[in-house]
Scaffold this active site. Sequence first.
Site, PDB file in Angstrom:
ATOM      1  N   CYS A  34       0.831  -1.204   0.000  1.00  0.00           N
ATOM      2  CA  CYS A  34       0.000   0.000   0.000  1.00  0.00           C
ATOM      3  C   CYS A  34       0.867   1.256   0.000  1.00  0.00           C
ATOM      4  O   CYS A  34       0.361   2.348  -0.234  1.00  0.00           O
ATOM      5  CB  CYS A  34      -0.934   0.011   1.201  1.00  0.00           C
ATOM      6  SG  CYS A  34      -0.067   0.080   2.768  1.00  0.00           S
ATOM      7  N   CYS A 104      -2.461  -3.114   8.641  1.00  0.00           N
ATOM      8  CA  CYS A 104      -2.193  -1.768   9.144  1.00  0.00           C
ATOM      9  C   CYS A 104      -1.778  -1.837  10.611  1.00  0.00           C
ATOM     10  O   CYS A 104      -0.877  -1.113  11.035  1.00  0.00           O
ATOM     11  CB  CYS A 104      -3.415  -0.882   8.987  1.00  0.00           C
ATOM     12  SG  CYS A 104      -4.239  -1.056   7.392  1.00  0.00           S
TER      13      CYS A 104
HETATM   14 FE1  FES Z   1      -1.578   0.237   4.256  1.00  0.00          FE
HETATM   15 FE2  FES Z   1      -3.439   0.634   5.953  1.00  0.00          FE
HETATM   16  S1  FES Z   1      -3.691   0.367   3.821  1.00  0.00           S
HETATM   17  S2  FES Z   1      -1.338   0.633   6.322  1.00  0.00           S
END
Ligand code: FES
Length: 125
Positions: A34, A104
Site C-alpha cells: 500500500c 495496518c
Molecule cells: Fe496500508 Fe493501511 S492500507 S497501512
Amino acid sequence: MEYSDKVMDHFSNPRNVGVIENASGEGTVGNPTCGDLMTIYIDVDDNEVIQDVKFKTFGCGAAIATSSMITEIANGKTVDEALEISRNDVAEALDGLPPVKMHCSNLAADALTEAIKDYKSKKDI
Ligand code: FES
C-alpha cells in the site's frame, strides 16, 4: 465490516502525533503493497519504562488509528512489556479491524518493535 467507533475516534482525533527529538529509540516501517509508512519514537527512562511515545504516519485511516492506539498502550510500560504488544492487541483495543486492514495494525506493532530494538542497540554501545 464497518469501522468501530474507537477506530473512528482515533482516526479523527489521533493521540501522540509528532516527533521526539533525540528519542531513546525510533523505528520506521513501510508496507510495500500500500506504500504506507509509519515512524514511532520512544523515550525510555533509567528503569526501562517508556515515558513518552509519538508517531508520524503517512498512511490510511486504519494505520493512523492503530498508531495512535499503540502509543497509548505502550506508554508507561517497560520496553520488554511493550515488545509483547501484538497486532491483535492493537486491533482488539480498537474493538476490531476489518480483515483487509489487519496489515495496518501489523505496521504499528512492527514500528514499535523497531523503535525498541533501536533503543536496545544504542544502549549496548
Ligand atoms: Fe496500508 Fe493501511 S492500507 S497501512
